[in-house]
Design an enzyme around this catalytic site. Structure first.
Site, PDB file in Angstrom:
ATOM      1  N   PRO B 137      30.930  17.281   8.353  1.00 44.81           N
ATOM      2  CA  PRO B 137      31.188  17.806   7.004  1.00 44.81           C
ATOM      3  C   PRO B 137      32.073  16.863   6.176  1.00 44.81           C
ATOM      4  O   PRO B 137      31.869  16.720   4.980  1.00 44.81           O
ATOM      5  CB  PRO B 137      31.900  19.136   7.288  1.00 44.81           C
ATOM      6  CG  PRO B 137      31.393  19.559   8.633  1.00 44.81           C
ATOM      7  CD  PRO B 137      31.179  18.286   9.402  1.00 44.81           C
ATOM      8  N   TRP B 166      23.878  18.183   9.531  1.00 51.63           N
ATOM      9  CA  TRP B 166      22.614  17.568   9.079  1.00 51.63           C
ATOM     10  C   TRP B 166      21.870  16.936  10.260  1.00 51.63           C
ATOM     11  O   TRP B 166      21.227  15.901  10.094  1.00 51.63           O
ATOM     12  CB  TRP B 166      22.840  16.496   7.995  1.00 51.63           C
ATOM     13  CG  TRP B 166      23.795  16.847   6.920  1.00 51.63           C
ATOM     14  CD1 TRP B 166      24.926  16.182   6.587  1.00 51.63           C
ATOM     15  CD2 TRP B 166      23.705  17.944   5.994  1.00 51.63           C
ATOM     16  NE1 TRP B 166      25.558  16.788   5.533  1.00 51.63           N
ATOM     17  CE2 TRP B 166      24.822  17.874   5.157  1.00 51.63           C
ATOM     18  CE3 TRP B 166      22.787  18.987   5.817  1.00 51.63           C
ATOM     19  CZ2 TRP B 166      25.065  18.797   4.143  1.00 51.63           C
ATOM     20  CZ3 TRP B 166      23.022  19.905   4.811  1.00 51.63           C
ATOM     21  CH2 TRP B 166      24.148  19.795   3.988  1.00 51.63           C
ATOM     22  N   ILE B 167      21.977  17.512  11.434  1.00 54.84           N
ATOM     23  CA  ILE B 167      21.421  16.858  12.620  1.00 54.84           C
ATOM     24  C   ILE B 167      19.919  17.148  12.742  1.00 54.84           C
ATOM     25  O   ILE B 167      19.503  18.270  13.080  1.00 54.84           O
ATOM     26  CB  ILE B 167      22.175  17.301  13.901  1.00 54.84           C
ATOM     27  CG1 ILE B 167      23.676  17.028  13.734  1.00 54.84           C
ATOM     28  CG2 ILE B 167      21.607  16.600  15.135  1.00 54.84           C
ATOM     29  CD1 ILE B 167      24.042  15.600  13.324  1.00 54.84           C
ATOM     30  N   ILE B 344       0.817  11.024 -11.665  1.00 52.51           N
ATOM     31  CA  ILE B 344      -0.636  10.793 -11.738  1.00 52.51           C
ATOM     32  C   ILE B 344      -1.408  12.092 -11.494  1.00 52.51           C
ATOM     33  O   ILE B 344      -2.462  12.320 -12.074  1.00 52.51           O
ATOM     34  CB  ILE B 344      -1.043   9.698 -10.720  1.00 52.51           C
ATOM     35  CG1 ILE B 344      -0.594   8.324 -11.225  1.00 52.51           C
ATOM     36  CG2 ILE B 344      -2.547   9.717 -10.438  1.00 52.51           C
ATOM     37  CD1 ILE B 344      -0.761   7.192 -10.213  1.00 52.51           C
ATOM     38  N   GLU B 370      20.338   7.130   7.217  1.00 52.19           N
ATOM     39  CA  GLU B 370      20.479   5.857   7.961  1.00 52.19           C
ATOM     40  C   GLU B 370      21.049   4.751   7.080  1.00 52.19           C
ATOM     41  O   GLU B 370      20.604   3.609   7.128  1.00 52.19           O
ATOM     42  CB  GLU B 370      19.127   5.391   8.543  1.00 52.19           C
ATOM     43  CG  GLU B 370      18.316   6.426   9.262  1.00 52.19           C
ATOM     44  CD  GLU B 370      18.984   6.970  10.501  1.00 52.19           C
ATOM     45  OE1 GLU B 370      20.038   6.440  10.891  1.00 52.19           O
ATOM     46  OE2 GLU B 370      18.465   7.935  11.051  1.00 52.19           O
TER      47      GLU B 370
END
Ligand SMILES: Cc1cc2nc3c(=O)[nH]c(=O)nc-3n(C[C@H](O)[C@H](O)[C@H](O)COP(=O)(O)OP(=O)(O)OC[C@H]3O[C@@H](n4cnc5c(N)ncnc54)[C@H](O)[C@@H]3O)c2cc1C
Lengths: 86, 390
Positions: B137, B166-167, B344, B370
């Protein structure tokens, strides 16, 4: 063999830090160049160039402090029968 | 040579040889199993168990591991191609492969023969799933701010305390690779999910990679024996994180190439079908310009990825920077082209269940995970200064 080993390690470091003037006995950590990214690159370079795998318990700060120390580490770990590379 | 991976002690007994996957088999797998299911998985917020099993049967969980550990010994170039193909069909599935790959790679690179024997065969086959636990956190980009601690325990081993968030795959994983503050720097620990004191709280409804089964994981006085430590401690311990993130970045770069390809496929089909003012969209110069950029960037991103993979296969240290650059280029290109792909498609691109809408949401995530775009730019610029400043 030792000369060639240390020259190649020195070449690798100076290629990454062209502005640095490093000698074989200079403490590269004290120059402030080392972060974990470069440490990883250095270990990969040493392992790949000299055909060794450095065991976890030998990844010690003192063995990477100077080009001379790294050369000694390589010589310790290199298989006895290995032919020095040019 | 001290290669712990080929030492006899590390070799598990007679494993069934999984098929050696490659781009062609991953493409076939994606078209058969992921493309038709991706929307449903995105809506439900999970990759179902039967699909996880199929991934294992196709040998896709960790094909780069050597056969002695249950893998197929595929090259890193091939691994990148496989993750691209999977990412073309479903970014959530690719994300599960990414974190599993990170755990397997770290184990392969740093594991003791005993750790390899214990974990590698199950991970290689997908009987055990891995997850990568770094973010907290209070610590995302700033990994120096990690608050999770691993203290040496009385009687040996470690006492782990802290919260990871957030794993990816955290809801489902069996083995967590946890980074924590040790006595002298960040260390990596292998933590079984079933260890006492591990609590898993699902995180639902993310913007992108919605089916990747994210979780918050709390470790409360989790006691681990000394064999939980993966890799060196002390000066070299940061390398475990650096190397593991490098693999994660490589996989995310590959997945981003897959997203661009998926956008291109969808746009080429849609612009041939859809007419405005009596002519197909594909005849309009402004639309052609968008497709041209997609074609160019997907090829450029693929080449950057292949270069990073080739350097990995050669054991060349230059792979680390090559991977940063591939991930930066591919993720930003994916976000840009996914946005244009929605454009589009018009309203159809905004409709429920639209594949390009999913790509748009997933691509945004690629710019954050990452190493966010900002961190990537800082790292690549630092390299420029190091190399080219006189
Ligand atoms: C879908 C998803 C899956 C994830 N899966 C995992 C997982 O499996 N394991 C795991 O450990 N983590 C995971 N993460 C977390 C992810 O790694 C972090 O979100 C990421 O590292 C960024 O950290 P943060 O979110 O805390 O942002 P912050 O670090 O708070 O950054 C916020 C913003 O500030 C910018 N910023 C930060 N520092 C600087 C700086 N010095 N200069 C300029 N700008 C800066 C960032 O780029 C970002 O734009 C996942 C995240 C998502 C969204």
């Amino acid at each position: 063999m030792s000369d060639t080993t240390s020259a190649r390690i020195l070449d690798f470091i100076t290629a990454r830090f062209p502005q640095a003037e490093i000698t074989e006995t200079e403490d590269i950590f004290s120059l402030g160049y080392i972060n974990s990214l470069f440490a990883m690159e250095l270990v990969m370079f040493v392992e790949n160039t000299f055909g060794i795998r450095i065991p976890n318990d030998q990844l010690r700060l003192d063995d990477f402090r100077t080009v001379k120390a790294m050369t000694e580490l390589v010589n310790r770990l290199r298989p006895a029968a290995a032919v020095p590379t040019a | 040579m001290t290669d712990q991976l080929t030492a006899p002690a590390a070799a598990p007994a007679a494993l069934p040889a999984p098929p050696a996957p490659d781009r062609a088999s991953a493409r076939a797998f994606t078209d058969a199993h992921l493309v038709p299911a991706a929307e449903e998985m995105d809506r439900r917020g999970a990759v179902p168990e039967d699909l996880l099993t199929l991934i294992g049967e196709a040998g896709l969980w960790a094909p780069f591991l050597p056969p002695a550990l249950g893998g197929s010994g595929t090259s890193m170039v091939t691994l990148g191609e496989i993750h691209e193909e999977i990412g073309r069909g479903c970014s959530s599935t690719r994300s599960l492969l990414t974190v599993h790959t990170m755990v397997c790679w770290a184990l392969h690179r740093w594991g003791t023969p005993e750790q390899l024997r214990r974990w590698a065969p199950g991970l290689a086959a997908g009987r055990l799933l891995g997850a990568f636990c770094l973010s907290e956190p209070g610590a995302g980009s700033d990994t120096a701010a990690l608050a999770t601690t691993a203290a040496p325990a009385d009687g040996g081993g470690w006492l782990l305390n802290g919260t990871k968030t957030w794993i990816t795959g955290g809801q489902r994983a069996d083995l967590y690779l946890v980074f924590a503050q040790g006595p002298s720097g960040t260390i990596a620990l292998l933590v079984p999910r079933r260890a006492r004191g591990v609590r898993v709280t699902p995180i639902e409804g993310m913007l992108g990679t919605r089916a990747a089964m994210l979780a918050e994981i709390t470790f409360s006085d989790v006691r681990l024996d000394s064999r939980a430590l993966l890799g060196p401690s002390g000066f070299a311990s940061g390398m475990v994180l650096t190397g593991t993130l490098d693999l994660g970045r490589y996989s995310v770069a590959a997945g981003s190439v897959g997203i661009i390809q998926a956008c291109l496929d969808a746009c080429a089909a849609h612009t041939a079908r859809r007419t405005v003012g009596g002519s197909p969209l594909r005849d309009l110069p402004l639309i052609q310009a968008k497709l041209t950029d997609m074609v160019t960037d997907v090829r450029a991103a693929r080449l950057l990825l292949a270069e990073a993979g080739r350097l990995k296969d050669a054991g060349d240290a230059a792979t680390i920077m090559a991977t940063w650059i591939a991930k930066y280029f591919a993720s930003t290109a994916a976000a840009r082209h996914a946005s244009e792909a929605v454009q589009i498609h018009g309203a159809l691109g905004c409709a429920p269940g639209s594949p390009v809408a999913r790509c748009y949401r997933d691509a945004k995530v690629m710019e954050i995970i990452e190493g966010s775009n900002e961190i990537q730019r800082m790292t690549i610029a630092a390299e420029a200064h190091r190399r080219w400043t006189p």
